[in-house]
Design an enzyme around this catalytic site. Structure first.
Site, PDB file in Angstrom:
ATOM      1  N   ASP A 372     -28.654  13.507   3.989  1.00  0.00           N
ATOM      2  CA  ASP A 372     -28.925  14.795   3.332  1.00  0.00           C
ATOM      3  C   ASP A 372     -27.671  15.194   2.566  1.00  0.00           C
ATOM      4  O   ASP A 372     -26.685  14.458   2.590  1.00  0.00           O
ATOM      5  CB  ASP A 372     -29.370  15.870   4.345  1.00  0.00           C
ATOM      6  CG  ASP A 372     -30.286  16.904   3.687  1.00  0.00           C
ATOM      7  OD1 ASP A 372     -29.869  17.498   2.670  1.00  0.00           O
ATOM      8  OD2 ASP A 372     -31.423  17.110   4.165  1.00  0.00           O
ATOM      9  N   VAL A 430     -36.754  17.679  -1.540  1.00  0.00           N
ATOM     10  CA  VAL A 430     -37.536  18.736  -2.199  1.00  0.00           C
ATOM     11  C   VAL A 430     -38.668  18.191  -3.080  1.00  0.00           C
ATOM     12  O   VAL A 430     -38.530  17.149  -3.708  1.00  0.00           O
ATOM     13  CB  VAL A 430     -36.640  19.649  -3.075  1.00  0.00           C
ATOM     14  CG1 VAL A 430     -35.927  20.643  -2.210  1.00  0.00           C
ATOM     15  CG2 VAL A 430     -35.691  18.814  -3.917  1.00  0.00           C
ATOM     16  N   GLU A 431     -39.728  18.979  -3.143  1.00  0.00           N
ATOM     17  CA  GLU A 431     -40.914  18.561  -3.904  1.00  0.00           C
ATOM     18  C   GLU A 431     -40.709  18.875  -5.388  1.00  0.00           C
ATOM     19  O   GLU A 431     -41.229  19.873  -5.907  1.00  0.00           O
ATOM     20  CB  GLU A 431     -42.140  19.297  -3.321  1.00  0.00           C
ATOM     21  CG  GLU A 431     -43.472  18.873  -3.872  1.00  0.00           C
ATOM     22  CD  GLU A 431     -43.950  17.532  -3.363  1.00  0.00           C
ATOM     23  OE1 GLU A 431     -43.131  16.754  -2.846  1.00  0.00           O
ATOM     24  OE2 GLU A 431     -45.147  17.262  -3.499  1.00  0.00           O
ATOM     25  N   LYS A 436     -36.776  13.920  -7.554  1.00  0.00           N
ATOM     26  CA  LYS A 436     -37.202  12.702  -6.851  1.00  0.00           C
ATOM     27  C   LYS A 436     -36.925  11.476  -7.722  1.00  0.00           C
ATOM     28  O   LYS A 436     -36.449  10.443  -7.233  1.00  0.00           O
ATOM     29  CB  LYS A 436     -38.681  12.776  -6.466  1.00  0.00           C
ATOM     30  CG  LYS A 436     -38.935  13.762  -5.305  1.00  0.00           C
ATOM     31  CD  LYS A 436     -40.179  13.413  -4.527  1.00  0.00           C
ATOM     32  CE  LYS A 436     -40.751  14.567  -3.729  1.00  0.00           C
ATOM     33  NZ  LYS A 436     -40.422  14.642  -2.325  1.00  0.00           N
ATOM     34  N   SER A 458     -46.200  15.446  -1.107  1.00  0.00           N
ATOM     35  CA  SER A 458     -47.562  15.866  -0.784  1.00  0.00           C
ATOM     36  C   SER A 458     -48.389  16.091  -2.036  1.00  0.00           C
ATOM     37  O   SER A 458     -49.603  16.198  -1.958  1.00  0.00           O
ATOM     38  CB  SER A 458     -47.530  17.130   0.072  1.00  0.00           C
ATOM     39  OG  SER A 458     -46.658  18.069  -0.488  1.00  0.00           O
ATOM     40  N   HIS A 479     -47.522   9.639   3.155  1.00  0.00           N
ATOM     41  CA  HIS A 479     -47.734  11.076   3.307  1.00  0.00           C
ATOM     42  C   HIS A 479     -48.097  11.469   4.744  1.00  0.00           C
ATOM     43  O   HIS A 479     -49.242  11.325   5.171  1.00  0.00           O
ATOM     44  CB  HIS A 479     -48.827  11.538   2.323  1.00  0.00           C
ATOM     45  CG  HIS A 479     -49.077  13.013   2.346  1.00  0.00           C
ATOM     46  ND1 HIS A 479     -50.295  13.572   2.064  1.00  0.00           N
ATOM     47  CD2 HIS A 479     -48.257  14.057   2.635  1.00  0.00           C
ATOM     48  CE1 HIS A 479     -50.221  14.883   2.172  1.00  0.00           C
ATOM     49  NE2 HIS A 479     -49.002  15.199   2.525  1.00  0.00           N
ATOM     50  N   ASN A 482     -47.989  17.695   8.739  1.00  0.00           N
ATOM     51  CA  ASN A 482     -47.101  18.507   9.554  1.00  0.00           C
ATOM     52  C   ASN A 482     -47.889  19.153  10.704  1.00  0.00           C
ATOM     53  O   ASN A 482     -48.943  19.713  10.436  1.00  0.00           O
ATOM     54  CB  ASN A 482     -46.495  19.589   8.633  1.00  0.00           C
ATOM     55  CG  ASN A 482     -45.391  20.358   9.291  1.00  0.00           C
ATOM     56  OD1 ASN A 482     -44.842  19.939  10.299  1.00  0.00           O
ATOM     57  ND2 ASN A 482     -45.070  21.507   8.732  1.00  0.00           N
ATOM     58  N   GLU A 491     -51.504   9.266   5.056  1.00  0.00           N
ATOM     59  CA  GLU A 491     -52.083   8.768   3.806  1.00  0.00           C
ATOM     60  C   GLU A 491     -51.070   7.828   3.166  1.00  0.00           C
ATOM     61  O   GLU A 491     -49.913   8.205   2.973  1.00  0.00           O
ATOM     62  CB  GLU A 491     -52.360   9.934   2.848  1.00  0.00           C
ATOM     63  CG  GLU A 491     -53.632  10.688   3.142  1.00  0.00           C
ATOM     64  CD  GLU A 491     -53.911  11.782   2.117  1.00  0.00           C
ATOM     65  OE1 GLU A 491     -55.045  11.866   1.642  1.00  0.00           O
ATOM     66  OE2 GLU A 491     -52.989  12.561   1.789  1.00  0.00           O
ATOM     67  N   ASN A 529     -55.967  16.538   0.505  1.00  0.00           N
ATOM     68  CA  ASN A 529     -55.799  17.803  -0.219  1.00  0.00           C
ATOM     69  C   ASN A 529     -56.798  17.950  -1.355  1.00  0.00           C
ATOM     70  O   ASN A 529     -57.166  19.058  -1.735  1.00  0.00           O
ATOM     71  CB  ASN A 529     -54.370  17.932  -0.746  1.00  0.00           C
ATOM     72  CG  ASN A 529     -53.410  18.251   0.383  1.00  0.00           C
ATOM     73  OD1 ASN A 529     -53.826  18.723   1.442  1.00  0.00           O
ATOM     74  ND2 ASN A 529     -52.137  17.963   0.187  1.00  0.00           N
TER      75      ASN A 529
HETATM   76  P1  NAI Z   1     -37.407  20.933   3.279  1.00  0.00           P
HETATM   77  O1  NAI Z   1     -37.002  21.856   2.207  1.00  0.00           O
HETATM   78  O2  NAI Z   1     -37.536  21.437   4.655  1.00  0.00           O
HETATM   79  O3  NAI Z   1     -36.373  19.720   3.313  1.00  0.00           O
HETATM   80  C1  NAI Z   1     -35.903  19.039   2.207  1.00  0.00           C
HETATM   81  C2  NAI Z   1     -34.539  18.469   2.539  1.00  0.00           C
HETATM   82  O4  NAI Z   1     -34.136  17.570   1.535  1.00  0.00           O
HETATM   83  C3  NAI Z   1     -33.453  19.527   2.657  1.00  0.00           C
HETATM   84  O5  NAI Z   1     -32.750  19.341   3.868  1.00  0.00           O
HETATM   85  C4  NAI Z   1     -32.556  19.238   1.459  1.00  0.00           C
HETATM   86  O6  NAI Z   1     -31.194  19.557   1.709  1.00  0.00           O
HETATM   87  C5  NAI Z   1     -32.760  17.761   1.292  1.00  0.00           C
HETATM   88  N1  NAI Z   1     -32.396  17.236  -0.018  1.00  0.00           N
HETATM   89  C6  NAI Z   1     -32.586  17.790  -1.221  1.00  0.00           C
HETATM   90  N2  NAI Z   1     -32.119  16.964  -2.177  1.00  0.00           N
HETATM   91  C7  NAI Z   1     -31.610  15.881  -1.582  1.00  0.00           C
HETATM   92  C8  NAI Z   1     -30.996  14.686  -2.006  1.00  0.00           C
HETATM   93  N3  NAI Z   1     -30.779  14.466  -3.296  1.00  0.00           N
HETATM   94  N4  NAI Z   1     -30.656  13.763  -1.098  1.00  0.00           N
HETATM   95  C9  NAI Z   1     -30.880  13.975   0.214  1.00  0.00           C
HETATM   96  N5  NAI Z   1     -31.441  15.094   0.689  1.00  0.00           N
HETATM   97  C10 NAI Z   1     -31.804  16.028  -0.187  1.00  0.00           C
HETATM   98  O7  NAI Z   1     -38.766  20.246   2.775  1.00  0.00           O
HETATM   99  P2  NAI Z   1     -39.956  19.592   3.616  1.00  0.00           P
HETATM  100  O8  NAI Z   1     -40.956  20.613   3.928  1.00  0.00           O
HETATM  101  O9  NAI Z   1     -39.387  18.791   4.709  1.00  0.00           O
HETATM  102  O10 NAI Z   1     -40.608  18.637   2.534  1.00  0.00           O
HETATM  103  C11 NAI Z   1     -40.020  17.427   2.131  1.00  0.00           C
HETATM  104  C12 NAI Z   1     -41.045  16.597   1.407  1.00  0.00           C
HETATM  105  O11 NAI Z   1     -42.152  16.357   2.266  1.00  0.00           O
HETATM  106  C13 NAI Z   1     -41.621  17.210   0.154  1.00  0.00           C
HETATM  107  O12 NAI Z   1     -41.842  16.204  -0.785  1.00  0.00           O
HETATM  108  C14 NAI Z   1     -42.942  17.805   0.630  1.00  0.00           C
HETATM  109  O13 NAI Z   1     -43.887  17.901  -0.392  1.00  0.00           O
HETATM  110  C15 NAI Z   1     -43.357  16.767   1.647  1.00  0.00           C
HETATM  111  N6  NAI Z   1     -44.297  17.231   2.653  1.00  0.00           N
HETATM  112  C16 NAI Z   1     -44.132  18.439   3.262  1.00  0.00           C
HETATM  113  C17 NAI Z   1     -45.041  18.858   4.229  1.00  0.00           C
HETATM  114  C18 NAI Z   1     -44.855  20.163   4.928  1.00  0.00           C
HETATM  115  O14 NAI Z   1     -45.806  20.618   5.569  1.00  0.00           O
HETATM  116  N7  NAI Z   1     -43.700  20.787   4.876  1.00  0.00           N
HETATM  117  C19 NAI Z   1     -46.204  18.036   4.603  1.00  0.00           C
HETATM  118  C20 NAI Z   1     -46.227  16.747   3.944  1.00  0.00           C
HETATM  119  C21 NAI Z   1     -45.321  16.402   3.008  1.00  0.00           C
END
Ligand code: NAI
Length: 738
Positions: A372, A430-431, A436, A458, A479, A482, A491, A529
């Protein structure tokens, strides 16, 4: 018995018993007089009691009963990790006549009674799964010993297939361990390990864990003790004595009535009237009390017959079989390669999902290095993983020392150190497409040639993400849902250039993590979705049209969904739902026009459950509808404007339309993928057998007519999908065989 006869018996060549050893059983008589009947169904990983196996056993038991040289008989399995996995489901799945179903039960019961009636002690020596018909066989033995082993699971899971234990389980188990204890197992289908089986009184002796598999020697030792200590009448007395120890409440009729009444109420609450099997099983146990075993068995057989013929059981069996099929599916048709071995896994992003994925990997003994942007962010992921582990420890699913060991498998980094040896990288940052893409390009320079690059996105296009790297064939969507540790579905999304090899490896890896993978073609919303989005949106449209929040959500609860669409939107997060809605609208246009309700809620800053306020107000663990919502939307909502059927029809047919389109567009390969995807991904009611199987139960003609009616009354978004019109014309169904 002369030495010669003994040898003959051992080598299995001459006398009546051993002549029949060409099938699944092998007979072996030791000098001590202890005989072994070893079950090892050839060519199968587990022992299943098919009618062929049962028939063979029947003949063997007649021969065995007639012999005078056997002092005790031990049932044992020839498979290391499996005792008996149950009866053959295929043999009941097409039975529609209750009497035919009951007859199958009677045959099994009569056979197991032969075991019980043998003139010497019979012992079941259990290692590995001993479930369903397997446990019923063991219960018909006079003694049971079981080895502590990760695969030793004991129980009666029949209710999960919509039936009840019909080879004596509902009668013998209560007589052995008491009413309450057996109801807890029979009505939930819960399996217990060897130690718990010992505590419950199901097994007489628990053997310590042993990796060398000396089961036979210990079983023989146990049998010799039995032979010396107990004469037939003595162990009969012993069994009866055990029954007298039954808990006080069970020993008088008022107490029993109380137990049964309470359990019935509880069962009705948890099954909401949709699952008849637990109630019938309860009835079988209750009516068997105070009756002879014979009478009890007949009650059991009749009730089983009724369940076997029921639609619910057919649906549950179908899901079971589709799931088993999916577990064996390599992920592509005509697979040409074997999955690559995955040892080193790296993660990008230690947020909500990253932490959850790290825990899952470590739980499954993969070492994982998580990257991270700074230490604080890493700590969030590590803490989250630890919290999930802690929950497992609190629930006694994991020992503390195991947790400590597994936690050491997770390490953190803020640079790419360790990525060069990675076999598989999962990105969960981040999404945001640009971020990405930038990270994937950077990542590709750090990993080796073979590393698979997976994204947990997602909603973004895998093809777009993959366009940032030189080898897009190694990029794939992975995918998770959560919370990662609890949601069984994964998926796996193929971008336009994702290779078969990458897909096959990703699918095999997902299975290693204990997930159920469905392979989906890259397309907005993927599968789950794509179907869920329009369903939630239709819920919001109905609110716009004047239905109440309560009516909308309750209609779908009544249909059997775990929650209604508005409640679900609160759970998902209104901000996330809004975003998904926009993505689907951009891709599919008019039929997915977002409801103004979602936009208004979003603009009002309502986040749903995570923010404490959405369509409901969340306080602690409770929630209640927020009446303010109606003011916010300036709606006049009246209960009774829509009937429950109308609400259900619109919500279910919204999903059905998208599902049919997904098949037409080959987003997934088979109806199976839609049905398992929705059951494991959003909790579509299993008793209905899946969305497409439910459509089959209505019939394509009826579905077509409903679409036409809705298109006329509600709008063009309900225009019938082509495939359903075609199916109606040709008399086809989604699943050709039932
Ligand atoms: P989050 O915001 O909790 O975590 C994202 C993490 O990535 C943060 O710790 C951030 O510091 C880190 N980050 C950002 N840029 C970075 C980089 N360049 N290198 C390394 N780390 C970096 O987000 P969350 O909810 O965990 O989502 C992450 C991914 O999972 C997204 O693509 C989201 O669409 C997908 N997703 C999320 C779900 C959910 O229910 N939260 C369900 C399924 C998929």
């Amino acid at each position: 018995m002369s030495e010669v006869t003994k040898k003959e018996a051992k080598s299995g060549t001459k006398n009546g018993v051993s002549e029949k050893t060409t099938g699944a059983f092998e007979f072996d008589l030791k000098e001590s007089g202890v005989a072994f009947l070893t079950l090892d169904v050839r060519g199968e990983k587990v022992n299943i009691l098919s009618s062929k196996v049962l028939q063979e056993l029947d003949g063997l038991l007649d021969d065995i009963a007639a012999r005078s040289d056997i002092k005790a008989l031990v049932f044992i399995s020839g498979k290391q990790d499996n005792f008996i996995a149950g009866a053959e489901i295929n043999e009941i799945k097409d039975v529609t006549d209750p009497e035919e179903g009951a007859q199958k039960a009677r045959q099994g019961q009569a056979l197991f009674q032969k075991i019980y009636d043998l003139p010497f002690p019979v012992i079941a020596a259990i290692q590995g799964a001993c479930v369903g018909g397997g446990l019923e066989l063991a219960l018909a033995c006079h003694f049971r010993i079981a080895r502590i082993h990760p695969k030793t699971k004991i129980g009666l899971p029949e209710v999960k297939l919509g039936i009840l234990p019909g080879f004596g389980g509902t009668q013998r188990l209560p007589r052995l361990i008491g009413i309450q204890r057996s109801l807890r197992l029979i009505l939930t289908g819960k399996l217990v390990d060897a130690a718990m089986a010992g505590r419950l009184g199901i097994v007489d002796k628990v053997l310590p864990i042993d990796h060398h598999g000396f089961m036979k020697a210990e079983a023989e030792e146990f049998a010799n003790v039995v032979i010396q200590k107990f004469k037939r009448h003595a162990y009969e007395n012993r069994r009866n004595a055990k029954r007298l120890h039954a808990i006080f409440l069970e020993s008088n009729s008022f107490g029993r009535k109380f137990i049964f009444d309470q359990t019935r109420k509880q069962t009705l609450r948890s099954t909401k009237g949709h699952y008849p099997a637990p109630l019938k099983a309860l009835e079988a146990v209750q009516r068997g009390v105070g009756k002879s075993l014979r009478e009890g068995l007949e009650i059991e057989a009749k009730l089983l017959g009724e369940l076997i013929a029921s639609d619910v059981s057919k649906n549950l069996i179908s899901i079971f079989q589709l799931t088993e099929e999916l577990k064996k599916d390599p992920g592509v048709d005509k697979a040409k390669s074997e999955p690559a071995e995955i040892k080193n896994v790296n993660l990008l992003g230690a947020g909500v999902m990253g932490g959850g994925i790290a825990q899952l990997l470590a739980f499954n003994d993969f070492s994982v290095r998580m990257k991270d942007i700074n230490q604080e962010a890493l700590d969030i992921g590590l803490n989250r993983a630890e919290k999930v582990f802690q929950q497992a420890v609190d629930k006694h699913k994991l020992g503390r020392s195991d947790m400590m060991r597994k936690m050491t498998l997770i390490s953190g980094t803020t640079d790419y150190s360790g990525f060069s040896v990675s076999d598989f990288v999962i990105e969960a940052i981040v999404e945001n497409l640009e971020v990405k893409q930038k990270v994937f390009a950077e990542l590709e320079a750090e990993v080796n040639n073979k590393t698979i690059l997976a994204s947990n996105t997602s909603s973004l296009s895998i093809t777009d993400i993959a366009s940032a790297v030189k080898k897009p064939e190694r990029v794939i969507g992975f995918h998770f849902f959560n919370p990662v540790h609890r949601m069984p579905l994964l998926e796996i999304i193929r971008g336009d250039k994702t290779s078969d090899e990458t897909t096959i490896t990703a699918v095999a890896f997902a299975k290693k993590l204990g997930k159920l993978p469905i392979v989906v073609k890259n397309s907005p919303g993927f599968l789950v979705n794509r179907i869920l989005g329009p369903y939630i949106n239709e819920g919001a449209v109905l609110l716009e049209e004047g239905a109440t929040i309560e009516e909308i959500d309750k209609a779908m609860l009544d249909f059997g969904m775990p929650m209604g669409p508005l409640n679900l939107l609160d759970e998902v997060g209104i901000d996330v739902g809004y975003k998904v809605g926009q993505i689907l609208y951009a891709a599919f246009g008019e039929r997915t026009t977002p409801s103004a309700v979602i936009e208004k809620m979003h603009n009002a800053g309502r986040l749903g459950k995570k923010g404490g306020k959405g369509f409901y107000i969340y306080e602690g663990k409770s929630k209640r509808i927020d009446p303010e919502v109606y003011n916010l939307l300036s709606h006049e909502n009246h209960s009774g404007k829509f009937s429950v059927e109308d609400l259900q029809k619109r919500l279910v047919f919204t999903m059905l339309k998208e599902a049919a389109l997904c098949l037409e567009e080959e987003i997934v390969r088979r109806p199976r993928d839609v049905d398992t995807g929705l059951i494991y991904g959003i909790g579509f009611p299993p008793f209905r057998g899946g969305l497409l199987r439910y459509a089959d139960s209505l019939g394509a003609k009826k579905c077509l007519a409903t679409f036409e009616e809705l298109a006329k009354q509600v709008g063009a978004r309900f225009e019938p999908p082509k495939s359903i019109a075609e199916m109606a014309e040709k008399g086809q169904r989604f699943y050709q065989e039932r």
